[in-house]
Design a protein around this motif. Structure first.
Motif, PDB file in Angstrom:
ATOM      1  N   CYS A  78       0.802  -1.218   0.000  1.00 21.04           N
ATOM      2  CA  CYS A  78       0.000   0.000   0.000  1.00 21.04           C
ATOM      3  C   CYS A  78       0.840   1.275   0.000  1.00 21.04           C
ATOM      4  N   GLY A  79       1.951   1.257  -0.681  1.00 21.96           N
ATOM      5  CA  GLY A  79       2.726   2.490  -0.841  1.00 21.96           C
ATOM      6  C   GLY A  79       4.174   2.325  -0.450  1.00 21.96           C
ATOM      7  N   HIS A  80       4.683   3.323   0.275  1.00 19.23           N
ATOM      8  CA  HIS A  80       6.072   3.296   0.707  1.00 19.23           C
ATOM      9  C   HIS A  80       6.142   3.347   2.231  1.00 19.23           C
ATOM     10  N   PHE A  81       7.280   2.907   2.757  1.00 18.06           N
ATOM     11  CA  PHE A  81       7.377   2.806   4.203  1.00 18.06           C
ATOM     12  C   PHE A  81       8.816   2.958   4.685  1.00 18.06           C
ATOM     13  N   LEU A 229      -6.792  -3.296   5.867  1.00 16.24           N
ATOM     14  CA  LEU A 229      -7.996  -3.205   5.038  1.00 16.24           C
ATOM     15  C   LEU A 229      -7.858  -4.004   3.738  1.00 16.24           C
ATOM     16  N   GLU A 230      -6.632  -4.483   3.468  1.00 19.35           N
ATOM     17  CA  GLU A 230      -6.416  -5.419   2.359  1.00 19.35           C
ATOM     18  C   GLU A 230      -6.739  -6.822   2.853  1.00 19.35           C
ATOM     19  N   TYR A 231      -6.267  -7.104   4.058  1.00 21.53           N
ATOM     20  CA  TYR A 231      -6.370  -8.457   4.600  1.00 21.53           C
ATOM     21  C   TYR A 231      -7.819  -8.858   4.840  1.00 21.53           C
ATOM     22  N   SER A 232      -8.570  -7.968   5.461  1.00 17.30           N
ATOM     23  CA  SER A 232      -9.913  -8.369   5.874  1.00 17.30           C
ATOM     24  C   SER A 232     -10.893  -7.190   5.818  1.00 17.30           C
ATOM     25  N   PRO A 233     -11.195  -6.717   4.615  1.00 21.35           N
ATOM     26  CA  PRO A 233     -11.996  -5.494   4.505  1.00 21.35           C
ATOM     27  C   PRO A 233     -13.393  -5.612   5.107  1.00 21.35           C
ATOM     28  N   LYS A 234     -13.887  -6.863   5.274  1.00 25.62           N
ATOM     29  CA  LYS A 234     -15.273  -7.013   5.745  1.00 25.62           C
ATOM     30  C   LYS A 234     -15.388  -7.155   7.259  1.00 25.62           C
ATOM     31  N   ALA A 235     -14.267  -7.349   7.942  1.00 25.60           N
ATOM     32  CA  ALA A 235     -14.326  -7.461   9.406  1.00 25.60           C
ATOM     33  C   ALA A 235     -14.872  -6.159   9.986  1.00 25.60           C
TER      34      ALA A 235
END
Ligand SMILES: Nc1ncnc2c1ncn2[C@@H]1O[C@H](COP(=O)(O)OP(=O)(O)O)[C@@H](O)[C@H]1O
Ligand SMILES: [Mg+2]
Length: 253
Positions: A78-81, A229-235
């Motif tokens: 999701c971008g840079h870190f 929010l990538e791993y489990s967007p519906k939780a």
């Protein structure tokens, strides 16, 4: 111009790192260019985003002048870190020179405007690393657990914010308090609700409308090295975090 958001609370376990992960993955999902920065020597944000924090250049080498900031930037989904690790734990003793409050803002000044958002995680302390985050930030978010004991001790954070505003960064804005790890079944007692509102008033800020519920997915996600929010967007917690990101960027806060 990048907007710099720091997530802070001198207490541990209030979901600072989780909130940073959610902000990074949520903002990136919405199409923004995001740089995450870990100022906590425990390195958990980098770890939770799938980075090998023990290898390669970290923020410590940049602060020491041994590496360039560009060398410290890692690619994530999701971008840079920019990661940290245990080396940064000596910061308080090691960086004692004048201007040490500006280590981070100096380090990122040439790269930050490539991004729409910079999200900074901080250690559970009010130390020089936390101050570096405040000096750099436009916005501060304070996550809190809705339990009486976790709401105590807020006057210290107020003092630190006010000092940074006075001496280093007048544009620092305390955006909101975010209630996290909220358990629907243990109804928010009136006492806690009143006290949280009182704290927000004391700090001259507001409570975010969105409250983050408890989800097992939050505890599982770090092991997978993916943005929350990538791993489990519906939780439930992730739905809440997505709503919080919307509240944040749509000017509701
Ligand atoms: N909404 C949530 N639901 C369930 N567990 C959560 C939630 N938010 C955080 N946690 C868990 O609480 C613990 C502390 O969270 P963390 O983000 O590491 O806090 P901090 O960075 O403030 O110390 C972690 O084990 C994390 O998985
Ligand atoms: Mg943390």
């Amino acid at each position: 111009m990048a907007k710099v958001i720091a997530v802070t609370n001198q207490k541990g376990g209030v979901a600072k790192t989780t909130t940073c992960n959610a902000l990074i993955s949520g903002l990136s999902k919405m199409g923004y260019k995001v740089l995450g920065i870990d100022l906590d020597p425990q390195g958990s944000l980098g770890f939770s985003l799938g980075i090998n924090i023990e290898e390669g250049v970290s923020l410590y080498e940049v602060f020491k002048g041994k590496a360039t900031v560009q060398e410290s930037v890692r690619q994530i989904d999701c971008g840079h870190f920019i990661p940290s690790n245990i080396l940064l734990s000596t910061a308080e003793l090691e960086f004692s020179h004048a201007g040490r409050e500006f280590l981070l803002s100096e380090a990122i000044k040439d790269i930050k405007d490539v991004y729409d958002y910079v999200v900074i995680d901080t250690p559970p302390a009010l130390n020089i690393l936390t101050v570096n985050a405040y000096v750099c930030a436009d916005d501060l978010i304070i996550p809190m657990i809705p339990e009486i004991l976790s709401l105590l001790g807020i006057s210290q954070i107020k003092e630190t914010i006010e000092n940074v505003q006075k001496y280093y960064n007048p544009k620092l804005n305390l955006t909101c308090i975010l209630l996290t790890k909220y358990n629907k079944r243990a109804a928010l007692t009136q006492e806690v609700a009143d006290m949280t509102q009182k704290i927000a008033d004391q700090l001259g800020t507001k409570l975010a409308k969105t409250t983050i519920r408890n989800s097992v997915a939050v505890a599982e996600a770090p092991a997978h090295g993916l943005g929350l929010l990538e791993y489990s967007p519906k939780a439930t917690a992730c739905v809440d975090y997505y709503n919080f990101v919307k509240e944040l960027i749509n000017g509701g806060l």
